[in-house]
Design a protein around this motif. Structure first.
Motif, short mmCIF file in Angstrom:
data_model
loop_
_atom_site.label_atom_id
_atom_site.label_comp_id
_atom_site.label_asym_id
_atom_site.label_seq_id
_atom_site.Cartn_x
_atom_site.Cartn_y
_atom_site.Cartn_z
N UNK A 1 45.06 41.11 52.58
CA UNK A 1 44.32 39.91 52.20
C UNK A 1 42.83 40.20 52.14
N UNK A 2 42.34 40.99 53.08
CA UNK A 2 40.92 41.34 53.09
C UNK A 2 40.57 42.16 51.85
N UNK A 3 41.44 43.09 51.50
CA UNK A 3 41.21 43.91 50.30
C UNK A 3 41.24 43.06 49.04
N UNK A 4 42.18 42.13 49.00
CA UNK A 4 42.28 41.23 47.84
C UNK A 4 41.04 40.35 47.75
N UNK A 5 40.56 39.88 48.88
CA UNK A 5 39.34 39.06 48.91
C UNK A 5 38.13 39.85 48.44
N UNK A 6 38.04 41.13 48.85
CA UNK A 6 36.94 41.99 48.43
C UNK A 6 36.99 42.23 46.92
N UNK A 7 38.19 42.44 46.40
CA UNK A 7 38.33 42.64 44.95
C UNK A 7 37.92 41.38 44.19
N UNK A 8 38.28 40.25 44.71
CA UNK A 8 37.94 38.98 44.07
C UNK A 8 36.43 38.79 44.03
N UNK B 1 34.88 40.99 41.36
CA UNK B 1 35.08 40.44 40.01
C UNK B 1 34.11 39.31 39.73
N UNK B 2 33.87 38.45 40.75
CA UNK B 2 32.96 37.33 40.59
C UNK B 2 31.53 37.84 40.42
#
Length: 128
Positions: A115-122, A125-126
């Motif tokens: 989840x932390x990795x997914x949040x960092x990727x998000x 992108x932003x």
């Protein structure tokens, strides 16, 4: 992300297998406890008997006369064996519970890091 998914799947399967193993240990312990209670009941009945009373053992469809000392020895031996088996199973239950808790921790840790990795990727992108 696919490797994290595969790791989670593997951990989840291991967790499920450990739960099944725990359930089998608990069922075995319950059966032994029932046998123990049954044999304790027989032991109490032996204590009520007078010295001149006869003991019979059911073997298949036949009742055979049995010596009191042999019958009591058999029941006492069974109780000793059952008690040792219960102790052994309780150890296995505790060990399996420990493994389950570790596996649960591994799953939570992997989910949190994913989840932390997914949040960092998000966020990347932003920002881009």
């Amino acid at each position: 992300m696919a490797s994290v998914q595969a790791q989670l799947q593997g951990l989840s399967e291991e967790f499920t297998n450990l739960q099944k193993e725990l359930q089998e240990h608990v069922q075995s312990r319950q059966k032994l406890e029932a046998q123990k209670q049954e044999n304790l009941g027989v032991q109490k009945e032996f204590a009520k008997l007078k010295d001149d009373e006869t003991i019979y053992k059911l073997i298949g469809p036949v009742l055979l006369k049995q010596d009191r000392v042999d019958a009591e020895g058999t029941v006492n031996g069974r109780l000793e064996f059952i008690s040792k088996e219960i102790t052994r199973l309780e150890g296995q239950i505790k060990e399996t519970q420990t493994k389950i808790e570790r596996k649960k921790g591994d799953i939570i840790q992997l989910q949190t890091s994913a989840q932390a990795a997914a949040g960092a990727q998000q966020q990347q992108k932003v920002a881009a």
